[in-house]
Write a protein that holds these residues in place. Structure first.
Motif, PDB file in Angstrom:
ATOM      1  N   GLU A  22       0.833  -1.188   0.000  1.00  0.00           N
ATOM      2  CA  GLU A  22       0.000   0.000   0.000  1.00  0.00           C
ATOM      3  C   GLU A  22       0.873   1.245   0.000  1.00  0.00           C
ATOM      4  OE1 GLU A  22      -3.446  -0.054   2.591  1.00  0.00           O
ATOM      5  OE2 GLU A  22      -3.027  -2.165   2.962  1.00  0.00           O
ATOM      6  N   PHE A  23       0.339   2.299  -0.587  1.00  0.00           N
ATOM      7  CA  PHE A  23       1.060   3.555  -0.697  1.00  0.00           C
ATOM      8  C   PHE A  23       0.115   4.690  -0.344  1.00  0.00           C
ATOM      9  CE2 PHE A  23       1.984   7.303  -3.359  1.00  0.00           C
ATOM     10  CZ  PHE A  23       3.274   7.591  -2.940  1.00  0.00           C
ATOM     11  N   SER A  24       0.568   5.582   0.468  1.00  0.00           N
ATOM     12  CA  SER A  24      -0.241   6.767   0.754  1.00  0.00           C
ATOM     13  C   SER A  24       0.668   7.983   0.772  1.00  0.00           C
ATOM     14  CB  SER A  24      -0.970   6.620   2.091  1.00  0.00           C
ATOM     15  OG  SER A  24      -0.041   6.547   3.142  1.00  0.00           O
ATOM     16  N   THR A  25       0.077   9.096   0.442  1.00  0.00           N
ATOM     17  CA  THR A  25       0.840  10.338   0.415  1.00  0.00           C
ATOM     18  C   THR A  25      -0.094  11.494   0.731  1.00  0.00           C
ATOM     19  OG1 THR A  25       2.342  11.702  -0.895  1.00  0.00           O
ATOM     20  CG2 THR A  25       0.501  10.694  -2.061  1.00  0.00           C
ATOM     21  N   ILE A  26       0.477  12.583   1.093  1.00  0.00           N
ATOM     22  CA  ILE A  26      -0.301  13.794   1.369  1.00  0.00           C
ATOM     23  C   ILE A  26       0.082  14.844   0.331  1.00  0.00           C
ATOM     24  CG2 ILE A  26      -0.689  15.663   3.022  1.00  0.00           C
ATOM     25  CD1 ILE A  26      -0.110  13.658   5.242  1.00  0.00           C
ATOM     26  N   GLY A  27      -0.912  15.462  -0.254  1.00  0.00           N
ATOM     27  CA  GLY A  27      -0.654  16.555  -1.180  1.00  0.00           C
ATOM     28  C   GLY A  27      -0.432  16.149  -2.622  1.00  0.00           C
ATOM     29  N   MET A  28      -0.545  14.865  -2.934  1.00  0.00           N
ATOM     30  CA  MET A  28      -0.381  14.409  -4.308  1.00  0.00           C
ATOM     31  C   MET A  28      -1.752  14.054  -4.865  1.00  0.00           C
ATOM     32  SD  MET A  28       1.911  11.278  -5.777  1.00  0.00           S
ATOM     33  CE  MET A  28       0.705   9.967  -5.902  1.00  0.00           C
ATOM     34  N   LEU A  29      -2.070  14.571  -6.034  1.00  0.00           N
ATOM     35  CA  LEU A  29      -3.356  14.284  -6.653  1.00  0.00           C
ATOM     36  C   LEU A  29      -3.136  13.714  -8.045  1.00  0.00           C
ATOM     37  CD1 LEU A  29      -5.343  17.518  -5.756  1.00  0.00           C
ATOM     38  CD2 LEU A  29      -5.548  15.279  -4.688  1.00  0.00           C
ATOM     39  N   THR A  30      -4.044  12.838  -8.440  1.00  0.00           N
ATOM     40  CA  THR A  30      -4.060  12.323  -9.802  1.00  0.00           C
ATOM     41  C   THR A  30      -5.409  12.689 -10.415  1.00  0.00           C
ATOM     42  OG1 THR A  30      -5.060  10.201  -9.222  1.00  0.00           O
ATOM     43  CG2 THR A  30      -2.641  10.339  -9.080  1.00  0.00           C
ATOM     44  N   ASP A  31      -5.590  12.387 -11.674  1.00  0.00           N
ATOM     45  CA  ASP A  31      -6.877  12.652 -12.319  1.00  0.00           C
ATOM     46  C   ASP A  31      -8.012  11.919 -11.606  1.00  0.00           C
ATOM     47  OD1 ASP A  31      -5.568  14.233 -14.140  1.00  0.00           O
ATOM     48  OD2 ASP A  31      -5.476  12.677 -15.681  1.00  0.00           O
ATOM     49  N   ALA A  32      -7.712  10.754 -11.035  1.00  0.00           N
ATOM     50  CA  ALA A  32      -8.737   9.974 -10.340  1.00  0.00           C
ATOM     51  C   ALA A  32      -9.273  10.720  -9.122  1.00  0.00           C
ATOM     52  CB  ALA A  32      -8.179   8.617  -9.918  1.00  0.00           C
ATOM     53  N   ALA A  33      -8.478  11.593  -8.521  1.00  0.00           N
ATOM     54  CA  ALA A  33      -8.930  12.336  -7.350  1.00  0.00           C
ATOM     55  C   ALA A  33     -10.132  13.202  -7.680  1.00  0.00           C
ATOM     56  CB  ALA A  33      -7.790  13.190  -6.805  1.00  0.00           C
ATOM     57  N   TYR A  34     -10.193  13.698  -8.889  1.00  0.00           N
ATOM     58  CA  TYR A  34     -11.294  14.568  -9.277  1.00  0.00           C
ATOM     59  C   TYR A  34     -12.433  13.814  -9.951  1.00  0.00           C
ATOM     60  CZ  TYR A  34      -7.950  18.195  -8.210  1.00  0.00           C
ATOM     61  OH  TYR A  34      -7.050  18.982  -7.560  1.00  0.00           O
ATOM     62  N   VAL A  35     -12.126  12.850 -10.793  1.00  0.00           N
ATOM     63  CA  VAL A  35     -13.167  12.157 -11.545  1.00  0.00           C
ATOM     64  C   VAL A  35     -14.081  11.358 -10.623  1.00  0.00           C
ATOM     65  CG1 VAL A  35     -11.921  10.009 -12.087  1.00  0.00           C
ATOM     66  CG2 VAL A  35     -13.609  10.902 -13.686  1.00  0.00           C
ATOM     67  N   GLN A  36     -13.563  10.892  -9.493  1.00  0.00           N
ATOM     68  CA  GLN A  36     -14.408  10.104  -8.601  1.00  0.00           C
ATOM     69  C   GLN A  36     -15.457  10.962  -7.889  1.00  0.00           C
ATOM     70  OE1 GLN A  36     -12.208   8.268  -5.419  1.00  0.00           O
ATOM     71  NE2 GLN A  36     -10.878  10.031  -5.215  1.00  0.00           N
ATOM     72  N   LEU A  37     -15.339  12.260  -7.975  1.00  0.00           N
ATOM     73  CA  LEU A  37     -16.310  13.142  -7.332  1.00  0.00           C
ATOM     74  C   LEU A  37     -17.345  13.710  -8.305  1.00  0.00           C
ATOM     75  CD1 LEU A  37     -13.825  15.059  -5.023  1.00  0.00           C
ATOM     76  CD2 LEU A  37     -15.255  13.084  -4.454  1.00  0.00           C
ATOM     77  N   GLU A  38     -17.245  13.357  -9.565  1.00  0.00           N
ATOM     78  CA  GLU A  38     -18.171  13.877 -10.584  1.00  0.00           C
ATOM     79  C   GLU A  38     -19.539  13.214 -10.490  1.00  0.00           C
ATOM     80  OE1 GLU A  38     -17.750  16.382 -12.820  1.00  0.00           O
ATOM     81  OE2 GLU A  38     -15.884  16.733 -11.761  1.00  0.00           O
ATOM     82  N   GLU A  39     -20.568  13.996 -10.659  1.00  0.00           N
ATOM     83  CA  GLU A  39     -21.963  13.573 -10.731  1.00  0.00           C
ATOM     84  C   GLU A  39     -22.300  12.453  -9.756  1.00  0.00           C
ATOM     85  OE1 GLU A  39     -23.523  13.173 -14.668  1.00  0.00           O
ATOM     86  OE2 GLU A  39     -22.222  14.766 -15.410  1.00  0.00           O
ATOM     87  N   ASN A  40     -22.605  11.256 -10.257  1.00  0.00           N
ATOM     88  CA  ASN A  40     -23.004  10.138  -9.397  1.00  0.00           C
ATOM     89  C   ASN A  40     -21.821   9.285  -8.978  1.00  0.00           C
ATOM     90  OD1 ASN A  40     -25.716  10.799  -9.483  1.00  0.00           O
ATOM     91  ND2 ASN A  40     -26.009   9.725 -11.413  1.00  0.00           N
TER      92      ASN A  40
END
Length: 89
Positions: A22-40
């Motif tokens: 597993e990998f975690s980080t703070i302050g790093m964003l990918t396109d998935a960070a935004y697309v998962q919040l779209e519409e439904n």
């Protein structure tokens, strides 16, 4: 990551004896960070393999890690059925 996809990744890795780190980080964003919040919602999970010297001409990785990631994703897709919940809740 989408909770259902996260669980699916862990379960699939265990079932197929695929090592998973597993990998975690703070302050790093990918396109998935935004697309998962779209519409439904769009179920998404960032997955990758360990590599050195990323984004350079000499980026390198162990081919076994790349093959394991490919197997993991393939097996995950095969396990998704109509009952899989795409909602984050």
């Amino acid at each position: 990551a989408h909770p259902g996809l996260y669980r699916l990744a862990l379960e699939t890795a265990n079932l197929n004896n695929i090592p998973l780190q597993e990998f975690s980080t703070i302050g790093m964003l990918t396109d998935a960070a935004y697309v998962q919040l779209e519409e439904n919602y769009v179920a998404s999970i960032d997955m990758g393999f360990p590599a050195r010297y990323t984004h350079t001409p000499i980026e390198s990785a162990d081919l076994d890690d790349v093959a394991n990631l490919s197997t993991l994703v393939t097996q995950m897709v095969c396990r998704i059925n109509p009952d899989f919940k795409i909602s984050r809740f």
